[in-house]
Design a protein around this motif. Structure first.
Motif, PDB file in Angstrom:
ATOM      1  N   MET A 151     -14.491  11.726  10.394  1.00  0.00           N
ATOM      2  CA  MET A 151     -13.651  12.980  10.128  1.00  0.00           C
ATOM      3  C   MET A 151     -12.732  13.010   8.998  1.00  0.00           C
ATOM      4  SD  MET A 151     -12.685  13.933  14.203  1.00  0.00           S
ATOM      5  CE  MET A 151     -11.989  15.577  13.724  1.00  0.00           C
ATOM      6  N   ARG A 152     -12.782  13.882   8.211  1.00  0.00           N
ATOM      7  CA  ARG A 152     -11.669  13.921   7.145  1.00  0.00           C
ATOM      8  C   ARG A 152     -10.309  14.055   7.608  1.00  0.00           C
ATOM      9  NH1 ARG A 152     -13.917  13.528   2.598  1.00  0.00           N
ATOM     10  NH2 ARG A 152     -12.175  14.259   1.110  1.00  0.00           N
ATOM     11  N   LEU A 153      -9.376  13.533   6.910  1.00  0.00           N
ATOM     12  CA  LEU A 153      -8.117  13.399   7.170  1.00  0.00           C
ATOM     13  C   LEU A 153      -7.651  15.011   6.863  1.00  0.00           C
ATOM     14  CD1 LEU A 153      -6.742  10.508   5.523  1.00  0.00           C
ATOM     15  CD2 LEU A 153      -7.144  10.682   7.792  1.00  0.00           C
ATOM     16  N   THR A 154      -6.742  15.519   7.726  1.00  0.00           N
ATOM     17  CA  THR A 154      -6.307  16.818   7.864  1.00  0.00           C
ATOM     18  C   THR A 154      -5.248  17.014   6.819  1.00  0.00           C
ATOM     19  OG1 THR A 154      -4.548  16.715   9.303  1.00  0.00           O
ATOM     20  CG2 THR A 154      -6.944  17.323  10.035  1.00  0.00           C
ATOM     21  N   PRO A 155      -5.097  18.078   6.113  1.00  0.00           N
ATOM     22  CA  PRO A 155      -3.831  18.347   5.144  1.00  0.00           C
ATOM     23  C   PRO A 155      -2.284  17.829   5.766  1.00  0.00           C
ATOM     24  CG  PRO A 155      -5.335  20.222   5.026  1.00  0.00           C
ATOM     25  CD  PRO A 155      -5.583  19.473   6.292  1.00  0.00           C
ATOM     26  N   ALA A 156      -2.163  18.434   7.111  1.00  0.00           N
ATOM     27  CA  ALA A 156      -0.987  17.770   7.894  1.00  0.00           C
ATOM     28  C   ALA A 156      -0.929  16.200   7.964  1.00  0.00           C
ATOM     29  CB  ALA A 156      -1.105  18.462   9.250  1.00  0.00           C
ATOM     30  N   GLU A 157      -2.072  15.706   8.022  1.00  0.00           N
ATOM     31  CA  GLU A 157      -1.954  14.237   8.233  1.00  0.00           C
ATOM     32  C   GLU A 157      -1.436  13.708   6.726  1.00  0.00           C
ATOM     33  OE1 GLU A 157      -5.418  13.878  11.697  1.00  0.00           O
ATOM     34  OE2 GLU A 157      -5.882  13.667   9.770  1.00  0.00           O
ATOM     35  N   ARG A 158      -2.240  14.280   5.708  1.00  0.00           N
ATOM     36  CA  ARG A 158      -1.762  13.630   4.301  1.00  0.00           C
ATOM     37  C   ARG A 158      -0.343  14.003   4.142  1.00  0.00           C
ATOM     38  NH1 ARG A 158      -5.946  11.999   1.561  1.00  0.00           N
ATOM     39  NH2 ARG A 158      -8.285  12.429   2.373  1.00  0.00           N
ATOM     40  N   ASP A 159      -0.060  15.209   4.436  1.00  0.00           N
ATOM     41  CA  ASP A 159       1.337  15.699   4.319  1.00  0.00           C
ATOM     42  C   ASP A 159       2.521  14.593   4.849  1.00  0.00           C
ATOM     43  OD1 ASP A 159       0.649  17.744   2.481  1.00  0.00           O
ATOM     44  OD2 ASP A 159       0.962  19.177   4.138  1.00  0.00           O
ATOM     45  N   ALA A 160       2.253  14.233   5.925  1.00  0.00           N
ATOM     46  CA  ALA A 160       2.885  13.347   6.683  1.00  0.00           C
ATOM     47  C   ALA A 160       3.027  11.920   6.134  1.00  0.00           C
ATOM     48  CB  ALA A 160       2.647  13.396   8.264  1.00  0.00           C
ATOM     49  N   TRP A 161       1.754  11.588   5.850  1.00  0.00           N
ATOM     50  CA  TRP A 161       1.690  10.149   5.328  1.00  0.00           C
ATOM     51  C   TRP A 161       1.627   9.952   3.886  1.00  0.00           C
ATOM     52  CZ3 TRP A 161      -3.543  10.094   8.393  1.00  0.00           C
ATOM     53  CH2 TRP A 161      -3.132   9.991   9.993  1.00  0.00           C
ATOM     54  N   SER A 162       1.627  10.805   3.134  1.00  0.00           N
ATOM     55  CA  SER A 162       1.444  10.634   1.544  1.00  0.00           C
ATOM     56  C   SER A 162       2.998  10.010   1.021  1.00  0.00           C
ATOM     57  CB  SER A 162       1.465  11.951   0.628  1.00  0.00           C
ATOM     58  OG  SER A 162       0.009  12.223   0.904  1.00  0.00           O
ATOM     59  N   PRO A 163       4.347  10.603   1.785  1.00  0.00           N
ATOM     60  CA  PRO A 163       5.562   9.972   1.304  1.00  0.00           C
ATOM     61  C   PRO A 163       5.644   8.552   1.546  1.00  0.00           C
ATOM     62  CG  PRO A 163       5.931  12.154   2.480  1.00  0.00           C
ATOM     63  CD  PRO A 163       4.153  11.861   2.659  1.00  0.00           C
ATOM     64  N   TYR A 164       4.590   7.972   2.375  1.00  0.00           N
ATOM     65  CA  TYR A 164       4.923   6.425   2.595  1.00  0.00           C
ATOM     66  C   TYR A 164       3.778   5.670   2.206  1.00  0.00           C
ATOM     67  CZ  TYR A 164       8.064   8.092   6.101  1.00  0.00           C
ATOM     68  OH  TYR A 164       9.222   8.939   6.649  1.00  0.00           O
ATOM     69  N   GLN A 165       3.096   6.242   0.973  1.00  0.00           N
ATOM     70  CA  GLN A 165       1.963   5.731   0.228  1.00  0.00           C
ATOM     71  C   GLN A 165       2.640   4.753  -0.778  1.00  0.00           C
ATOM     72  OE1 GLN A 165      -0.966   8.056  -1.191  1.00  0.00           O
ATOM     73  NE2 GLN A 165      -2.353   6.423  -1.543  1.00  0.00           N
ATOM     74  N   GLY A 166       2.346   3.400  -1.111  1.00  0.00           N
ATOM     75  CA  GLY A 166       2.805   2.534  -2.018  1.00  0.00           C
ATOM     76  C   GLY A 166       1.588   1.619  -2.175  1.00  0.00           C
ATOM     77  N   ALA A 167       1.894   0.436  -2.949  1.00  0.00           N
ATOM     78  CA  ALA A 167       0.930  -0.467  -3.284  1.00  0.00           C
ATOM     79  C   ALA A 167       0.469  -1.298  -2.220  1.00  0.00           C
ATOM     80  CB  ALA A 167       1.501  -1.493  -4.443  1.00  0.00           C
ATOM     81  N   PRO A 168      -0.980  -1.318  -2.199  1.00  0.00           N
ATOM     82  CA  PRO A 168      -1.685  -2.205  -1.089  1.00  0.00           C
ATOM     83  C   PRO A 168      -1.315  -3.554  -1.163  1.00  0.00           C
ATOM     84  CG  PRO A 168      -3.184  -1.424  -2.855  1.00  0.00           C
ATOM     85  CD  PRO A 168      -1.889  -0.788  -3.039  1.00  0.00           C
ATOM     86  N   ILE A 169      -1.220  -4.262  -0.388  1.00  0.00           N
ATOM     87  CA  ILE A 169      -0.886  -5.812  -0.335  1.00  0.00           C
ATOM     88  C   ILE A 169      -1.990  -6.596  -1.047  1.00  0.00           C
ATOM     89  CG2 ILE A 169      -0.859  -7.857   1.047  1.00  0.00           C
ATOM     90  CD1 ILE A 169       0.273  -5.832   3.242  1.00  0.00           C
ATOM     91  N   VAL A 170      -1.574  -7.342  -1.962  1.00  0.00           N
ATOM     92  CA  VAL A 170      -2.231  -8.267  -2.712  1.00  0.00           C
ATOM     93  C   VAL A 170      -2.053  -9.650  -2.115  1.00  0.00           C
ATOM     94  CG1 VAL A 170      -2.899  -9.423  -4.837  1.00  0.00           C
ATOM     95  CG2 VAL A 170      -1.906  -6.942  -4.776  1.00  0.00           C
ATOM     96  N   TYR A 171      -3.387 -10.251  -1.523  1.00  0.00           N
ATOM     97  CA  TYR A 171      -3.150 -11.430  -0.733  1.00  0.00           C
ATOM     98  C   TYR A 171      -2.804 -12.558  -1.674  1.00  0.00           C
ATOM     99  CZ  TYR A 171      -3.572  -8.600   3.347  1.00  0.00           C
ATOM    100  OH  TYR A 171      -3.196  -7.650   4.451  1.00  0.00           O
ATOM    101  N   ALA A 172      -2.206 -13.722  -1.413  1.00  0.00           N
ATOM    102  CA  ALA A 172      -2.204 -14.793  -2.166  1.00  0.00           C
ATOM    103  C   ALA A 172      -3.262 -15.759  -2.135  1.00  0.00           C
ATOM    104  CB  ALA A 172      -0.665 -15.466  -1.992  1.00  0.00           C
ATOM    105  N   HIS A 173      -3.793 -15.921  -0.929  1.00  0.00           N
ATOM    106  CA  HIS A 173      -4.783 -17.026  -0.624  1.00  0.00           C
ATOM    107  C   HIS A 173      -6.220 -16.530  -0.660  1.00  0.00           C
ATOM    108  CE1 HIS A 173      -1.136 -19.359  -0.389  1.00  0.00           C
ATOM    109  NE2 HIS A 173      -0.874 -18.606   0.502  1.00  0.00           N
ATOM    110  N   ARG A 174      -6.555 -15.597  -1.504  1.00  0.00           N
ATOM    111  CA  ARG A 174      -7.949 -15.109  -1.259  1.00  0.00           C
ATOM    112  C   ARG A 174      -8.852 -16.022  -2.412  1.00  0.00           C
ATOM    113  NH1 ARG A 174      -8.412  -8.565  -1.093  1.00  0.00           N
ATOM    114  NH2 ARG A 174      -8.319  -8.553   1.421  1.00  0.00           N
ATOM    115  N   HIS A 175     -10.092 -16.327  -2.097  1.00  0.00           N
ATOM    116  CA  HIS A 175     -10.726 -17.089  -2.941  1.00  0.00           C
ATOM    117  C   HIS A 175     -11.686 -15.800  -3.755  1.00  0.00           C
ATOM    118  CE1 HIS A 175      -9.783 -20.875  -1.223  1.00  0.00           C
ATOM    119  NE2 HIS A 175      -9.888 -19.836  -0.095  1.00  0.00           N
TER     120      HIS A 175
END
Length: 175
Positions: A151-175
């Motif tokens: 199911m698509r994210l709703t506009p209300a969900e995007r509005d609530a979550w967008s202010p908390y968007q940041g860079a994803p985690i880059v893991y140090a030990h990936r091969h």
């Protein structure tokens, strides 16, 4: 019932983060006297539920808590992927862990939840630094319970979550 806050919000140079206090249970420990790896997944789950599910009557929740959690809603939130990088053993402590959350990505029907599991705020160094025990990512997909289709994210969900968007985690030990 405790006097712990359900969540606090911090704006950092990396973006806005939600801080969820998660208490440890004695049963979370293993024979080596630190939090077991399977218990870590449960701690992350608890932080996610507190951060995203709408509160019940008389409950308090952070502004990100916009998902209807009841079976009547017809919506499932399924885990598509999880990854954890352990940085230090988590010892038992009475103060709750500080689980910090943000979104690495808001997709069409999925969210990438990023976490840092930190030492309790009460035990931070004088300069505010905390021990980061683990970093993790969970990809959650919103699914129609009747059809099993995303199911698509709703506009209300995007509005609530967008202010908390940041860079994803880059893991140090990936091969």
């Amino acid at each position: 019932m405790t006097d712990e806050p359900i969540a606090t919000v911090e704006t950092t140079p990396q973006g806005r983060r939600l801080h969820i206090p998660i208490p440890l249970r004695w049963g979370d420990l293993d024979a080596f006297n630190h939090v077991n790896n399977t218990s870590m997944l449960k701690l992350l789950e608890e932080a996610r539920v507190r951060a995203f599910w709408q509160p019940g009557a008389g409950e308090v929740a952070p502004p990100t808590a916009v998902l209807d959690s009841g079976l009547h809603s017809g919506i499932l939130t399924l885990i598509a992927r999880q990854e954890i990088e352990y940085l230090a053993p988590v010892p038992y402590q009475r103060h709750p862990l500080d689980v910090q959350l943000w979104f690495g990505k808001l997709g069409g029907s999925s969210i990438e939840v990023c976490y840092e599991v930190c030492s309790p705020v009460e035990t931070a160094a004088p300069d505010g630094r905390q021990t980061v025990y683990a970093r993790a990512t969970t990809v959650v997909v919103k699914v129609d319970a009747a059809t099993g289709r995303p199911m698509r994210l709703t506009p209300a969900e995007r509005d609530a979550w967008s202010p908390y968007q940041g860079a994803p985690i880059v893991y140090a030990h990936r091969h």
